[in-house]
Design a protein around this motif. Structure first.
Motif, PDB file in Angstrom:
ATOM      1  N   UNK A 644       0.847  -1.200   0.000  1.00  0.00           N
ATOM      2  CA  UNK A 644       0.000   0.000   0.000  1.00  0.00           C
ATOM      3  C   UNK A 644       0.880   1.248   0.000  1.00  0.00           C
ATOM      4  N   UNK A 645       1.940   1.251   0.841  1.00  0.00           N
ATOM      5  CA  UNK A 645       2.757   2.468   0.937  1.00  0.00           C
ATOM      6  C   UNK A 645       3.437   2.764  -0.402  1.00  0.00           C
ATOM      7  N   UNK A 646       3.739   1.715  -1.158  1.00  0.00           N
ATOM      8  CA  UNK A 646       4.430   1.911  -2.426  1.00  0.00           C
ATOM      9  C   UNK A 646       3.456   2.294  -3.553  1.00  0.00           C
ATOM     10  N   UNK A 647       2.270   1.667  -3.551  1.00  0.00           N
ATOM     11  CA  UNK A 647       1.367   1.853  -4.691  1.00  0.00           C
ATOM     12  C   UNK A 647       0.226   2.850  -4.416  1.00  0.00           C
ATOM     13  N   UNK A 648       0.236   3.456  -3.214  1.00  0.00           N
ATOM     14  CA  UNK A 648      -0.808   4.450  -2.938  1.00  0.00           C
ATOM     15  C   UNK A 648      -0.643   5.617  -3.934  1.00  0.00           C
ATOM     16  N   UNK A 649       0.630   5.904  -4.265  1.00  0.00           N
ATOM     17  CA  UNK A 649       0.883   6.994  -5.216  1.00  0.00           C
ATOM     18  C   UNK A 649       0.437   6.601  -6.627  1.00  0.00           C
ATOM     19  N   UNK A 650       0.123   5.313  -6.835  1.00  0.00           N
ATOM     20  CA  UNK A 650      -0.372   4.864  -8.139  1.00  0.00           C
ATOM     21  C   UNK A 650      -1.882   4.675  -8.109  1.00  0.00           C
ATOM     22  N   UNK A 651      -2.520   5.296  -7.155  1.00  0.00           N
ATOM     23  CA  UNK A 651      -3.975   5.270  -7.145  1.00  0.00           C
ATOM     24  C   UNK A 651      -4.598   4.139  -6.342  1.00  0.00           C
ATOM     25  N   UNK A 652      -3.755   3.325  -5.641  1.00  0.00           N
ATOM     26  CA  UNK A 652      -4.341   2.238  -4.843  1.00  0.00           C
ATOM     27  C   UNK A 652      -5.019   2.828  -3.608  1.00  0.00           C
ATOM     28  N   UNK A 653      -6.293   2.437  -3.384  1.00  0.00           N
ATOM     29  CA  UNK A 653      -7.039   2.987  -2.239  1.00  0.00           C
ATOM     30  C   UNK A 653      -6.800   2.076  -1.020  1.00  0.00           C
ATOM     31  N   UNK A 654      -6.527   2.672   0.133  1.00  0.00           N
ATOM     32  CA  UNK A 654      -6.271   1.845   1.331  1.00  0.00           C
ATOM     33  C   UNK A 654      -7.427   0.890   1.614  1.00  0.00           C
TER      34      UNK A 654
END
Length: 1566
Positions: A644-654
């Motif tokens: 999550x910490x890596x792909x949150x910047x790619x639009x992944x929602x927690x």
């Protein structure tokens, strides 16, 4: 701990962090050597590291925490080619399912704590040739330090010299010991400590350990005990240097042990044993209670529950209900109906997309195609496989589906085709597994569906048929490619009924033991499960999902194949093979197809993070659910967080991350529902591992090190109900703060294990009960196999699997947790791709934990050992449990599951069978096994007054027995006339001059030499005259006779008697191994103070040869006379001894304990002995006997040289060494001469059994017949080898050998013949005794086949005139019948004393003329044999008419091992060990400083050496309640064996301690 920079890695500039991460990756993948890695890393960090003087960068690296790679790989990293992908993905370091930085820190902290109490573990010794994993290892020198231009190595040398200088004063001896004491046979340095060197302040041991000095010294001279050939050397009697005395029976043997008798102090082995002892001095966790006296059974210590253990305090839980399953109007009545609906109305909609190897979409199956193809297959299955009257398949039959993992389309068609045909599909993994065969058999499967490609790949027989796999039923294979299917007629329609409880499909599952079972899922359960998933995941028509899981089972099947069709979804299936080459492929698919849902495992998250740098423009914003299907693994939480910490910047929602919990039996148990954006994320449970091990939920507050962080897996499924029951025993509901097995009740679950009714009931029909035992409700629940609890807000938490549960001493541990701890210990240098297996084996009444890891091909010995010792500490600190065995196997050698994981049950099976082939192993039985019985304390002796009543001791008959009375037996005038053997010979030479006494045979069986009475007399006269003339000897001088076995030896013997000299027979030196055999000869020559040596010309040349001069200085010896060409000169007069008590000859022999003892035989004893043997065996002049024995000492010498002259019978002499070139020699001689009585040694019997066992037909063809044999006597001084004599009798029964013929003798140093079977008297008896009682010196008879029973055979009948009594060796009081004690003997032919340099009077009195401390027999003078045994009155009648008393010999007192207050006989432990593995050729045990050392000879390949270590440890623990301290694996023939075929354990011990064995492997058990 030394951090690379003050604030740790996180404070370094970003680009440095990236370069470091890149380096880590290269190292883990093996693209860079350890040396190069350290160099580059040091260079990178140099500007930021304040180097303390004298520290070593490599050491600092050792102790830093491994850096989480994802965190150090931010998005700005440079992009790289796809080949990098490949590297990055397998980044190898660890199995990321278990990643947890908190845990890693906890492990580091625990290790730091351990480091303070520095303990040096002895490193195993390994022969260099063994286990060379890669050619590089073989030709590059060990990596002692980095390249010379690296400043670190110079600094290290400086630190070393400073430390050396500093500690030279007090440690000079230590250095010498450690440097000289290591031999080249080992690659290990002589010590290894846990602590890292801390510059100059570290102790010298640390400096040595960390600088890996390769100790090179001259290879040890192994010839002293072994010959170079792999065969066992010629039997050699080897006294150790400088021990020549009587046996020290009375004296305590432990004093001898401690000084390691005759071993140089500078022995590497002893240093290691010392280290081992130091580590074992640490207190064990449960303290042993005070010693106690236990007379009867040994009680295994039952672990007492810890009074401070946490106990559950909550109320009893109530079953938790899920939300109701909603009724949706357009849900189909059956899954097949849904397929029909979409296939006919939405034929163009995509259903399933398959990818090619590069990850590009290659084919999309539409709903129309799926429907039409499934119909064709259904029609074909039902109508086209057999004839109309005899169809191959009927509805309800089971069919195997064998499809490769990269072909989801074919599989989906086959699956739905089966459903439409109403046959039951059983999807299985690739063909070939034996356990799968069990599943197919139990499901009654006769047909398998597969693809053309797959079929071509299956192994075929020569005539093109598919191979019948091991354990599989006979299968008919059907190819389901479209071109082979028949189109159904227009009027044919499948029968689609509403879903009922009939089976729909069978999903296989592998149990903990490795057996494969089929979970049957009914049609209604399949439908309800799809409905529940649709509701929980909120699926809507037309959504796209990406599936990375195996589509043949579990969540991959439920979501991607079944629920998919229910909701007209579009599944993109990403096979495992694509993930291997392109780890990001699933993320790219989500991005490309704007997928709403992705089905993944933690490993897929990790791989994507590793490779993510290569794709910066992916977007995961379309995902509303990222279903993590192994979210039930407690270690999944950190993977989810990192992703999550890596792909949150790619639009992944927690809120999109949705862990779920599944099991084959209960299907989906719980799933986290897709969250509402912005809602608070669920909480975490931080649990105490200590609490968990007692099955209790405790929030961890005090010790951060042993905490487990768990994420929830959401709520119970719609329409389901959940309860938690105790994992073992009746299904009692747990309390709210207790961990238990999760049970689920819903329509959507498995219905049974197919064909296994018994197991089904316990799993699928569980009614929970309350604490009182009354059932709670009447709804049956299904056990899920998962352990967990229901937390606040009805959230479900899973802490582990039942299959991974290890219950040790009543505490529960989870295999996954232990794997995580192992990986958190800097595994990057040692463990290959994070592959670690943890399981438990049952040894000695408890489960024991075994950890097996794959070792990187480039890992060094030291790194591996360092890692292993740290893992032990970490597991001990964090889980408070000991590891029984830790093994490293070469990379890629553990058995794999079809998808590449480790096959745990097979690994366990390999471990227990000894076929795992580890390359490193560490056993810790001393730390783990805490339930041994308490050591016994000997009771003080009983006073005489209380026990003696006539011939009873404490109510039991005194254990005594005797042979026939000599006085009453009438003998001819011979004895009255002639007191001396010389007189008998002269009388025979006159009375029967031409009567042949001796016949010597060669290997061909032809007679090479004979001697009649007269010839013998004449030759003896000549030798006597030579002794007087040449030797200038006087009466009473000792003469050494050095002759090969034959008639010359006999003539020389009588020549000495004629001259009045005392003969001493000595085995001649062996020409091939002079250095080993000559010293023994020299020692006897010196000890016997010989005035002259008689020998042959050949031997004389050998003695004067150059080779001999290297071993001994013959010039200092007495006169050597060769007796080959004698002058024909008459003797003036034949010497006659003044009294019969005068000395006749000296008998020298080396005992098994390595004592050289000479005993004095008087003329009276000689006559008495010959007379007793004559009477017992009924020997007279018309008899012939065959002797295949060594003629140098004991009864062998008496039979060879003395008996024929006394009794007048003819002796056929067969030198045992001739059998080596002709195995048939002895048996054919016996057959040819129709011999009634023959004598041999165990070595001869073993040669014949092993060499001729499979040639009985050939023996028959040669006309060999043994029906003439009345007695075949094995001459020995040991416990009868029952197994050998039995197998000999059995083998040669076919050529006429009577089963009653074989028997044994018993003699000792003080009296060479105590028992001998003879011709009259009852047959030898056998008994089974209890081994446990025997250790307490008690004899308890048990039935055949009783556990821990030992078969003993009587050692022949007691000779006439001999009395024996069983005595307590400590108190010297007589013992009762049921006791084991020392055998004391009284007889006319007992030797008259020891002949020693020291003439030790006390030993003489103690061994030869000793009295009982009380009782009727106290007036008699007894001799102590030094053997333990017992007497038992039998039902048989003796010659005297009374009941026969049988004497059983158990073993030599000197050989016994006193351990834990009990008495063990080495042979019993050795027998157990030899049984454990087919590659153990021979085994010997001894003790050193209270450690039990087991030496095994390996006859297999060297890869098997380490397999033996756990097997040997297990069997000795199970059967003898002892912990093995050291296991030594050596080549065949290393264990020294003397001429009588007895193992010389003390020699072996001395060679081991002097480091002269050149072992293949030495394992020091912790």
């Amino acid at each position: 701990m030394a951090e690379p920079a003050a604030a740790g890695v996180s404070s370094l500039p970003r680009e440095v962090r990236e370069q470091l991460a890149e380096l880590e990756l290269e190292l883990s993948e093996g693209d860079i050597t350890q040396k190069g890695y350290e160099k580059k890393r040091a260079k990178l960090l140099a500007p930021y590291v304040p180097q303390p003087q004298g520290a070593d960068p490599a050491l600092q690296k050792e102790s830093r925490t491994p850096m989480p790679v994802p965190a150090a790989a931010p998005a700005s990293a440079s992009s790289s080619s796809s080949s990098k992908f490949h590297r990055a993905r397998s980044g190898g370091a660890r199995d990321e399912r278990y990643r947890s930085d908190i845990h890693t820190e906890a492990v580091q902290a625990a290790l730091a704590k351990h480091k303070e109490q520095k303990m040096a573990l002895p490193m195993p010794t390994k022969r260099r040739s063994t286990f060379v994993q890669s050619p590089a290892d073989a030709c590059t020198p060990p990596d002692t330090s980095s390249a010379s231009e690296d400043e670190g190595s110079l600094r290290r040398q400086a630190a070393l010299s400073a430390a050396l200088h500093q500690s030279l004063q007090n440690a000079e001896s230590w250095i010498n010991r450690s440097i000289q004491g290591s031999s080249t046979s080992s690659s290990a340095s002589s010590t290894l400590s846990h602590g890292e060197g801390k510059g100059t302040s570290g102790s010298l041991a640390d400096v040595f350990a960390n600088t890996r000095i390769e100790n090179v010294s001259v290879p040890p001279d192994v010839t002293a005990t072994t010959s170079c050939s792999s065969a066992r050397p010629a039997a050699i009697d080897l006294p150790p240097a400088g021990i020549v005395k009587g046996m020290h029976k009375g004296s305590n043997r432990s004093s001898l042990m401690d000084t390691a008798d005759g071993v140089p102090v500078s022995s590497r082995v002893s240093t290691k044993i010392q280290q081992l002892l130091n580590t074992l001095k640490r207190p064990k966790r449960p303290p042993l209670k005070e010693f106690f006296v236990d007379d009867f059974e040994e009680i295994v210590e039952v672990p007492q529950p810890d009074p401070n253990q946490p106990k559950p305090e909550g109320r009893q839980m109530m079953p938790v209900k899920g939300e109701p399953l909603g009724v949706v109007c357009n849900w189909p009545p059956a899954l097949e109906a849904a397929l029909q609906r979409w296939g006919t109305t939405q034929a163009k909609c995509p259903c399933l997309t398959a990818l090619d190897v590069t990850g590009k979409p290659v084919y999309t199956l539409t709903y129309g195609k799926l429907w039409s193809r499934s119909l064709k297959l259904a029609y074909t299955l039902l109508n086209k496989l057999g004839t109309k009257n005899e169809p191959v398949l009927k509805p309800g039959d089971r069919v195997a589906l064998v499809y490769p993992n990269n072909d989801p389309v074919m599989f989906m068609v086959a699956f739905y085709g089966c459903l439409l045909a109403e046959v039951i599909p059983v999807p299985i993994e690739d063909a070939g597994g034996q356990q799968i065969g069990f599943l197919l058999g139990s499901c009654g499967i006769a047909l398998a569906l597969t693809t053309e490609v797959c079929l071509k790949g299956l192994p075929k027989t020569q005539n093109g048929e598919i191979v019948q796999f091991k354990g599989w039923p006979r299968l008919k294979w059907v190819v389901t490619d479209s071109k082979y299917l028949s189109k159904s007629p227009k009027d044919w329609q499948p029968n689609i009924s509403a879903a009922g409880t009939e089976p729909a499909y069978i999903e296989y599952k592998t149990s903990k033991e490795g057996s494969v079972m089929g979970v049957t899922v009914s049609r209604v359960a399949m439908l309800s499960h799809c409905q529940a998933l649709s509701q929980a995941c909120n699926y809507s028509e037309g959504e796209t999902i990406v599936n990375v899981l195996d589509f043949k089972k579990d969540a991959g099947l439920w979501h991607g194949i079944l629920t998919n069709v229910m909701n007209k979804l579009h599944t993109i299936s990403v096979p495992y093979s694509v993930m291997k080459t392109c780890p990001l492929s699933w993320v790219q698919r989500v991005h490309a197809h704007k997928a709403k849902v992705a089905l993944v495992k933690c490993r897929d998250l990790h791989w994507a993070m590793m490779a993510h740098r290569d794709q910066r423009d992916v977007s995961l914003s379309s995902l509303r659910m990222l279903i993590v299907t192994d979210g039930a693994n407690p270690w999944s939480v950190s993977s989810c967080d990192a992703f999550l910490s890596l792909f949150q910047s790619h639009g992944l929602k927690p809120e999109a991350i949705c862990p779920c919990a599944t099991s084959p039996e209960a299907m989906t148990i719980a799933i986290r529902r897709p969250g509402v954006p912005g809602a608070s994320l669920p909480g975490r449970a931080i649990l105490s591992m200590n609490g968990l091990s007692f099955g209790v939920i405790r929030v961890n507050t005090e010790d951060k090190n042993s905490a487990l962080t768990v994420q929830d897996v959401g709520h119970v499924m719609p329409g389901g109900m959940m309860c938690i029951v105790k994992p073992d025993g009746p299904p009692q509901l747990c309390k709210t703060d207790e961990i238990g097995e999760i049970c689920v009740s819903s329509r959507a679950g498995g219905m049974m294990y197919y064909g296994l009714a018994g197991v089904t009931k316990n799993t699928f029909e569980v009614i929970p009960v309350s604490a009182a035992g009354s059932p709670v409700g009447d709804v049956p629940f299904v056990r899920s196999g998962l352990l967990g609890f229901v937390g606040p807000g009805s959230l479900v938490f899973v802490v582990g699997k039942m299959d991974g549960l290890l219950t040790v001493s009543g505490r529960r541990h989870n295999a996954d947790d232990i794997v995580a701890t192992g990986l958190a210990v800097e595994s990057i240098k040692t463990v290959y791709r994070g592959r670690i297996a943890v399981f438990s084996v049952s040894v000695f009444y408890d489960e024991r934990i075994v950890v097996v890891a794959e070792q990187r091909p480039d890992a060094s010995e030291e790194d591996s050992f360092q890692w292993m010792s740290r893992v032990l500490q970490a597991i001990d600190s964090i889980h408070q449990v000991g590891v029984y065995c830790l093994a490293l196997v070469p990379a890629n050698t553990l058995p794999k599951t079809p998808l590449g994981g480790i096959h745990i049950s097979q690994t366990k099976q390999h471990f227990l069978e000894g076929s795992l082939h580890p390359c490193n192993i560490l056993m810790c039985p001393h730390t783990c096994v805490t339930n041994l019985p308490k050591p016994r304390q000997k009771q003080p002796g009983v006073g005489p007054a209380s026990v003696m009543v006539g011939n009873l001791v404490a109510g039991k008959r005194i254990a005594q027995a005797s042979g026939r009375d000599l006085g009453q037996i009438e003998d001819n005038d011979l004895v009255k006339k002639h007191q001396f053997l010389t007189e008998v010979l002269q009388w025979r030479a006159q009375a029967t001059p031409d009567h042949p006494l001796f016949l010597l045979l060669n290997a061909k069986g032809t007679t090479v030499c004979t001697a009649t009475c007269l010839q013998l007399h004449k030759k003896a006269e000549r030798i006597a005259s030579v002794l007087c003339d040449k030797g200038h000897l006087n009466a009473g001088d000792n003469v050494v006779l050095l002759y090969p076995p034959g008639i010359e030896l006999i003539t020389a013997f009588y020549g000495c008697l004629y001259a009045g000299c005392i003969p001493v027979t000595v085995r001649p030196p062996h020409a091939q191994s002079l250095t080993a055999t000559l010293p023994t000869v020299r020692m006897i020559v010196e000890v016997s103070k010989a005035a002259c040596i008689l020998t042959t010309q050949t031997l004389m040349r050998l003695l004067r040869s150059r080779e001999a001069a290297a071993a001994v200085d013959v010039k200092t010896w007495p006169t050597i006379i060769d007796t080959d060409d004698l002058p024909r000169k008459r003797l003036a007069q034949i010497y006659k001894p003044p009294t019969p008590e005068m000395l006749a000859y000296l008998d020298f022999s080396v005992s098994t304990t390595g004592m050289l003892t000479g005993v004095k035989m008087s003329h009276a004893a000689v006559s008495g002995l010959c007379r007793a043997i004559k009477l017992q065996c009924e020997l007279y002049s018309s008899r012939q006997i065959a002797i295949c024995l060594d003629p140098y000492c004991g009864l062998g010498f008496v039979l060879w040289c003395l008996c024929s002259v006394y009794s007048g019978h003819q002796s056929i002499l067969i030198p045992p060494m001739e059998l080596e070139s002709n195995l048939f020699l002895w048996l054919s001689t016996v057959s040819q001469y129709k011999i009634r009585d023959t004598f041999c040694s165990y070595s001869v019997m073993e040669l014949c059994t092993k060499g001729l066992g499979n040639q009985v037909e050939m023996l028959k063809a040669r006309g060999i017949n043994l029906s003439c044999v009345r007695t075949c006597v094995v001459v020995a001084e040991e416990r009868p080898r029952v197994a050998l004599t039995h197998s000999f009798s059995k083998l040669f029964k076919d050529i006429g050998l009577s089963s009653r013929a074989v028997s044994t003798t018993f003699g000792s140093r003080v009296n060479v013949a105590i028992c001998l079977q003879g011709t009259s008297g009852p047959d030898p008896t056998t008994v089974y005794v209890d081994l446990k009682s025997l250790r307490h010196d008690r004899v308890r008879l048990v039935e055949r086949g009783a556990p821990q029973s030992l078969l003993l055979s009587e050692s022949g009948k007691i000779l006439p005139g001999v009395k024996v009594v069983i005595v307590n060796p400590e108190t010297k009081g007589p013992l009762g019948d049921s006791h084991l004690g020392e055998i004391w003997v009284n007889s006319p032919h007992t030797a008259s004393g020891y002949y020693t340099i020291y003439d030790n009077e006390t030993l003489q009195a103690d061994h030869f003329n000793t009295r009982l401390s009380f009782g009727d027999a106290a007036q008699t003078l007894w001799a102590r044999t030094g053997y333990l045994g017992f007497v038992r009155r039998t039902e048989l009648t003796a010659a005297s008419g009374e009941r026969h008393d049988a004497l059983y010999v158990v073993g030599a007192l000197d050989e016994t091992l006193e351990l834990r207050g009990l008495r063990y006989h080495p042979i019993d432990i050795e027998t157990s060990v030899s049984r454990t593995h087919r590659s153990i050729a021979e085994c010997a045990v001894f003790t050193w400083t209270n450690l039990l050392v087991v030496v095994v000879e390996l006859c297999g390949c060297e890869q098997e050496a380490l397999d033996l270590v756990p097997l040997v440890t297990n069997v000795v623990l199970e059967e003898h309640y002892l912990i093995v301290g050291v296991v030594v694996v050596v080549d065949p023939g290393v264990i020294p064996i003397n001429s009588r075929g007895e193992k010389q354990r003390m020699h072996l011990r001395d060679s081991f301690l002097a480091d002269q064995l050149d072992p293949i492997y030495v394992a020091y058990n912790m």
